[in-house]
Design a protein around this motif. Sequence first.
Motif, short mmCIF file in Angstrom:
data_model
loop_
_atom_site.label_atom_id
_atom_site.label_comp_id
_atom_site.label_asym_id
_atom_site.label_seq_id
_atom_site.Cartn_x
_atom_site.Cartn_y
_atom_site.Cartn_z
N ARG A 32 5.82 91.07 103.59
CA ARG A 32 5.04 91.99 104.42
C ARG A 32 3.67 91.37 104.73
N GLN A 33 3.08 90.72 103.73
CA GLN A 33 1.78 90.07 103.96
C GLN A 33 1.91 88.96 105.01
N SER A 34 3.01 88.21 104.94
CA SER A 34 3.20 87.12 105.92
C SER A 34 3.40 87.69 107.33
N ILE A 35 4.09 88.83 107.44
CA ILE A 35 4.26 89.47 108.75
C ILE A 35 2.91 89.98 109.26
N ASP A 36 2.14 90.58 108.34
CA ASP A 36 0.80 91.07 108.73
C ASP A 36 -0.10 89.91 109.17
N ASP A 37 0.03 88.77 108.52
CA ASP A 37 -0.75 87.58 108.92
C ASP A 37 -0.36 87.14 110.33
N ALA A 38 0.94 87.18 110.64
CA ALA A 38 1.42 86.82 111.97
C ALA A 38 0.91 87.83 113.02
N ILE A 39 0.83 89.09 112.61
CA ILE A 39 0.29 90.13 113.51
C ILE A 39 -1.19 89.84 113.80
N ASP A 40 -1.95 89.50 112.74
CA ASP A 40 -3.37 89.17 112.93
C ASP A 40 -3.54 87.97 113.86
N GLU B 10 9.38 103.85 108.61
CA GLU B 10 8.01 103.38 108.82
C GLU B 10 7.73 101.99 108.25
N HIS B 11 8.28 101.70 107.09
CA HIS B 11 7.98 100.42 106.42
C HIS B 11 9.12 99.41 106.52
N THR B 12 10.07 99.65 107.43
CA THR B 12 11.20 98.72 107.56
C THR B 12 10.87 97.60 108.54
N ARG B 13 11.56 96.47 108.39
CA ARG B 13 11.29 95.29 109.24
C ARG B 13 11.45 95.59 110.72
N SER C 161 15.54 97.67 106.12
CA SER C 161 14.98 97.63 104.77
C SER C 161 13.52 97.20 104.85
N ALA C 162 12.77 97.58 103.83
CA ALA C 162 11.36 97.18 103.77
C ALA C 162 11.27 95.76 103.22
N PRO C 163 10.37 94.93 103.79
CA PRO C 163 10.16 93.61 103.22
C PRO C 163 9.43 93.72 101.88
N GLY C 164 9.59 92.70 101.04
CA GLY C 164 8.82 92.66 99.80
C GLY C 164 7.35 92.45 100.11
N LYS C 165 6.52 92.55 99.07
CA LYS C 165 5.06 92.49 99.26
C LYS C 165 4.61 91.18 99.93
N ALA C 166 5.13 90.05 99.46
CA ALA C 166 4.72 88.75 100.01
C ALA C 166 5.18 88.60 101.45
N PHE D 273 9.12 90.97 131.51
CA PHE D 273 7.97 91.36 130.71
C PHE D 273 7.74 90.32 129.62
N MET D 274 6.50 90.24 129.18
CA MET D 274 6.13 89.34 128.08
C MET D 274 6.59 89.97 126.77
N ARG D 275 7.12 89.13 125.88
CA ARG D 275 7.53 89.63 124.55
C ARG D 275 6.69 88.95 123.48
N LEU D 276 6.32 89.72 122.48
CA LEU D 276 5.72 89.18 121.25
C LEU D 276 6.79 89.34 120.19
N ARG D 277 7.37 88.21 119.79
CA ARG D 277 8.50 88.21 118.84
C ARG D 277 7.96 87.95 117.44
N LEU D 278 8.02 88.96 116.59
CA LEU D 278 7.50 88.87 115.23
C LEU D 278 8.64 88.56 114.27
N GLY D 279 8.58 87.40 113.66
CA GLY D 279 9.66 86.94 112.80
C GLY D 279 9.88 87.80 111.57
N ILE D 280 11.16 88.09 111.30
CA ILE D 280 11.52 88.84 110.09
C ILE D 280 12.64 88.12 109.32
#
Length: 193
Positions: free
Chosen positions: A160-168, A18-21, A153-158, A131-138
Motif C-alpha cells: 500500500r505504501q508503494s502504491i501511495d508513493d506512485a500516487i504521489d 474502500e481499501h482494495t487494490r 483484496s487489500a494490499p499489505g502495508k508495504a 482519454f488519458m489514463r493513469l495506470r497505477l500498478g497493483i
Amino acid sequence: MTAIRALIGLGNPGQQYEHTRHNAGAWFIEAFARACNTPLRPEKKFFGQYAKITYQGHELHLLVPTTFMNRSGQAVSSLAKFFKFPTSAFLVAHDELDIPSGQARLKQGGGHGGHNGLRDIISAQGNDREFMRLRLGIDHPGNAKLVTNHVLSAPGKAERQSIDDAIDASINVLPLLLQGDSARAMSQLHSIK
C-alpha cells in the motif's frame, strides 16, 4: 492535445471495497483532493463524489464514481454531457495488473485491457477511447483465476505504501500534464522504479 479538464478515479463504492487494490484510481483522486485541501462531496447528477478546484491556474473537476466499477461510464458520461467535455479532456486513474506495485504509467488512448471500468467508460462514450489514463500498478497474481480475488483484496502495508508513493509521483507530474507537456510528464513518471 485536448487540455485535461477532469480527473476521474475508478473504484467500487462501500466500506468493504474502500481499501482494495481495485480502488487505486479512487485513492489517487482522494490524495489529490487532500493535497489541494478540497473535500469531495456527494453529487447525485454525476453519480459520485465530486469537487471543482483551481489548480495552478487550471480549472479541474475531480470525480470518484460511486457506481460499481462496471458502471463507471454512467458517472463519466454524465460529467461529460453536463460540461460538454470531449472524452479527450479526461484523465482516468485506475488499477493496472500489468504494472508492478509502486509504479505508475500514463497512456493516451487505447483499449480497455480487460478492465471493466475502462470498458464501461469507452462504451458509454460511444466507443471513444481517446482519454488519458493513469495506470497505477497493483501487480498480477500470476494466474488469471486469482485476478478477481487479488483486485478485491487489500494490499499489505508495504505494498500500500508503494502504491501511495506512485500516487504521489503521479500528482507531482500533473502540472506538466496540465500544461500539455505529456511527453515530459511520462518521461518523469516512467523513470521512477
